[in-house]
Design a protein around this motif. Structure first.
Motif, PDB file in Angstrom:
ATOM      1  N   LEU A  76       0.863  -1.175   0.000  1.00  0.00           N
ATOM      2  CA  LEU A  76       0.000   0.000   0.000  1.00  0.00           C
ATOM      3  C   LEU A  76       0.900   1.226   0.000  1.00  0.00           C
ATOM      4  O   LEU A  76       1.936   1.229   0.660  1.00  0.00           O
ATOM      5  CB  LEU A  76      -0.873   0.034   1.250  1.00  0.00           C
ATOM      6  CG  LEU A  76      -2.024  -0.940   1.325  1.00  0.00           C
ATOM      7  CD1 LEU A  76      -2.681  -0.874   2.691  1.00  0.00           C
ATOM      8  CD2 LEU A  76      -3.051  -0.664   0.238  1.00  0.00           C
ATOM      9  N   ALA A  77       0.482   2.225  -0.731  1.00  0.00           N
ATOM     10  CA  ALA A  77       1.238   3.476  -0.746  1.00  0.00           C
ATOM     11  C   ALA A  77       0.250   4.620  -0.703  1.00  0.00           C
ATOM     12  O   ALA A  77      -0.938   4.453  -0.977  1.00  0.00           O
ATOM     13  CB  ALA A  77       2.106   3.563  -1.999  1.00  0.00           C
ATOM     14  N   GLU A  78       0.747   5.782  -0.357  1.00  0.00           N
ATOM     15  CA  GLU A  78      -0.063   6.992  -0.341  1.00  0.00           C
ATOM     16  C   GLU A  78       0.724   8.082  -1.044  1.00  0.00           C
ATOM     17  O   GLU A  78       1.905   8.277  -0.771  1.00  0.00           O
ATOM     18  CB  GLU A  78      -0.364   7.404   1.098  1.00  0.00           C
ATOM     19  CG  GLU A  78      -1.322   8.558   1.211  1.00  0.00           C
ATOM     20  CD  GLU A  78      -1.657   8.893   2.649  1.00  0.00           C
ATOM     21  OE1 GLU A  78      -1.624  10.093   2.983  1.00  0.00           O
ATOM     22  OE2 GLU A  78      -1.939   7.960   3.431  1.00  0.00           O
ATOM     23  N   GLY A  79       0.081   8.765  -1.971  1.00  0.00           N
ATOM     24  CA  GLY A  79       0.747   9.821  -2.720  1.00  0.00           C
ATOM     25  C   GLY A  79       0.033  10.035  -4.038  1.00  0.00           C
ATOM     26  O   GLY A  79      -1.139   9.723  -4.188  1.00  0.00           O
ATOM     27  N   VAL A  80       0.759  10.544  -5.016  1.00  0.00           N
ATOM     28  CA  VAL A  80       0.234  10.710  -6.369  1.00  0.00           C
ATOM     29  C   VAL A  80       0.439   9.375  -7.075  1.00  0.00           C
ATOM     30  O   VAL A  80       1.583   8.912  -7.198  1.00  0.00           O
ATOM     31  CB  VAL A  80       0.946  11.865  -7.100  1.00  0.00           C
ATOM     32  CG1 VAL A  80       0.430  11.996  -8.520  1.00  0.00           C
ATOM     33  CG2 VAL A  80       0.766  13.175  -6.327  1.00  0.00           C
ATOM     34  N   PRO A  81      -0.632   8.703  -7.501  1.00  0.00           N
ATOM     35  CA  PRO A  81      -0.524   7.326  -7.984  1.00  0.00           C
ATOM     36  C   PRO A  81       0.570   7.054  -9.004  1.00  0.00           C
ATOM     37  O   PRO A  81       1.357   6.113  -8.823  1.00  0.00           O
ATOM     38  CB  PRO A  81      -1.919   7.042  -8.549  1.00  0.00           C
ATOM     39  CG  PRO A  81      -2.811   7.867  -7.681  1.00  0.00           C
ATOM     40  CD  PRO A  81      -2.038   9.139  -7.445  1.00  0.00           C
ATOM     41  N   ALA A  82       0.662   7.828 -10.060  1.00  0.00           N
ATOM     42  CA  ALA A  82       1.663   7.540 -11.093  1.00  0.00           C
ATOM     43  C   ALA A  82       3.079   7.562 -10.530  1.00  0.00           C
ATOM     44  O   ALA A  82       3.902   6.692 -10.838  1.00  0.00           O
ATOM     45  CB  ALA A  82       1.542   8.536 -12.242  1.00  0.00           C
ATOM     46  N   PHE A  83       3.364   8.527  -9.700  1.00  0.00           N
ATOM     47  CA  PHE A  83       4.719   8.642  -9.154  1.00  0.00           C
ATOM     48  C   PHE A  83       4.996   7.555  -8.125  1.00  0.00           C
ATOM     49  O   PHE A  83       6.118   7.047  -8.046  1.00  0.00           O
ATOM     50  CB  PHE A  83       4.946  10.046  -8.604  1.00  0.00           C
ATOM     51  CG  PHE A  83       4.887  11.078  -9.696  1.00  0.00           C
ATOM     52  CD1 PHE A  83       5.878  11.148 -10.660  1.00  0.00           C
ATOM     53  CD2 PHE A  83       3.813  11.942  -9.792  1.00  0.00           C
ATOM     54  CE1 PHE A  83       5.812  12.062 -11.699  1.00  0.00           C
ATOM     55  CE2 PHE A  83       3.733  12.867 -10.829  1.00  0.00           C
ATOM     56  CZ  PHE A  83       4.734  12.924 -11.793  1.00  0.00           C
ATOM     57  N   GLU A  84       3.999   7.167  -7.362  1.00  0.00           N
ATOM     58  CA  GLU A  84       4.176   6.070  -6.404  1.00  0.00           C
ATOM     59  C   GLU A  84       4.394   4.748  -7.138  1.00  0.00           C
ATOM     60  O   GLU A  84       5.195   3.916  -6.714  1.00  0.00           O
ATOM     61  CB  GLU A  84       2.980   5.965  -5.454  1.00  0.00           C
ATOM     62  CG  GLU A  84       2.886   7.106  -4.471  1.00  0.00           C
ATOM     63  CD  GLU A  84       4.104   7.234  -3.563  1.00  0.00           C
ATOM     64  OE1 GLU A  84       4.601   6.209  -3.062  1.00  0.00           O
ATOM     65  OE2 GLU A  84       4.566   8.374  -3.360  1.00  0.00           O
ATOM     66  N   ILE A  85       3.699   4.548  -8.245  1.00  0.00           N
ATOM     67  CA  ILE A  85       3.877   3.338  -9.052  1.00  0.00           C
ATOM     68  C   ILE A  85       5.317   3.251  -9.538  1.00  0.00           C
ATOM     69  O   ILE A  85       5.968   2.207  -9.415  1.00  0.00           O
ATOM     70  CB  ILE A  85       2.884   3.318 -10.232  1.00  0.00           C
ATOM     71  CG1 ILE A  85       1.459   3.101  -9.709  1.00  0.00           C
ATOM     72  CG2 ILE A  85       3.270   2.250 -11.252  1.00  0.00           C
ATOM     73  CD1 ILE A  85       0.368   3.375 -10.732  1.00  0.00           C
ATOM     74  N   MET A  86       5.840   4.345 -10.069  1.00  0.00           N
ATOM     75  CA  MET A  86       7.220   4.338 -10.574  1.00  0.00           C
ATOM     76  C   MET A  86       8.221   4.145  -9.441  1.00  0.00           C
ATOM     77  O   MET A  86       9.222   3.445  -9.599  1.00  0.00           O
ATOM     78  CB  MET A  86       7.492   5.617 -11.364  1.00  0.00           C
ATOM     79  CG  MET A  86       6.713   5.642 -12.670  1.00  0.00           C
ATOM     80  SD  MET A  86       6.995   7.112 -13.660  1.00  0.00           S
ATOM     81  CE  MET A  86       6.224   8.363 -12.658  1.00  0.00           C
ATOM     82  N   LYS A  87       7.961   4.746  -8.299  1.00  0.00           N
ATOM     83  CA  LYS A  87       8.840   4.604  -7.141  1.00  0.00           C
ATOM     84  C   LYS A  87       8.896   3.143  -6.681  1.00  0.00           C
ATOM     85  O   LYS A  87       9.984   2.596  -6.471  1.00  0.00           O
ATOM     86  CB  LYS A  87       8.327   5.503  -6.007  1.00  0.00           C
ATOM     87  CG  LYS A  87       9.117   5.425  -4.725  1.00  0.00           C
ATOM     88  CD  LYS A  87       8.506   6.368  -3.690  1.00  0.00           C
ATOM     89  CE  LYS A  87       9.004   6.051  -2.313  1.00  0.00           C
ATOM     90  NZ  LYS A  87       8.274   6.792  -1.282  1.00  0.00           N
TER      91      LYS A  87
END
Length: 146
Positions: free
Chosen positions: A90-101
């Motif tokens: 699970l992550a929290e943030g801006v989806p596209a950037f979290e996906i790349m991270k």
């Protein structure tokens, strides 16, 4: 070779199609899948700002997280039945950037993502999250359309 797949999901119909594609990649030698869901921080901020009380907003957020974890566990079990090693994040943030991270942190071979999420506009050719991931990703991205 495709050893490790990142599968970001928002649990939409298109994400389900992408999951079917992930399962098919088992035949191509894929062994591991990281299931990712990103809580959009912009939505969480909006929720906390406009729900009548902060406590109500937090309650909704916690209930949403619990149901999300349950859905992710179901996906993990489905993938494990197909012979994958599956983990969830699970992550929290801006989806596209979290996906790349997460893709970089997990050192995945490929990202398999649906072309549109739940908030799509039918006239758009490609969802904003998938478009950003395609444009900015350092690794291959497979986009599964409706």
């Amino acid at each position: 070779m495709l050893k490790k797949i990142l599968y970001p999901t928002d649990f939409s119909d298109v994400a389900e199609k992408a999951l079917e594609y992930v399962e098919a990649l088992k035949e191509a030698g894929a062994k591991e899948v990281v299931v990712l869901h990103v809580f959009d921080s912009r939505t969480l901020d909006y929720l906390n700002r406009y729900v009548s009380t902060y406590a109500d907003g937090m309650k909704i957020t916690e209930e949403n997280k619990k149901s999300t974890v349950k859905l992710m566990q179901e996906i993990e079990q489905r993938l494990e039945k197909r012979g994958f090693v599956a983990t969830s994040r699970l992550a929290e943030g801006v989806p596209a950037f979290e996906i790349m991270k997460v893709a970089e942190e997990e050192k995945v071979s490929v990202v398999v993502i649906g072309s549109h999420g739940m908030s799509n506009v039918k006239e758009m050719l490609l969802g904003s999250v998938s478009e950003t991931v395609i444009r900015k990703s350092k690794m291959p991205v497979v986009v599964v359309k409706r």
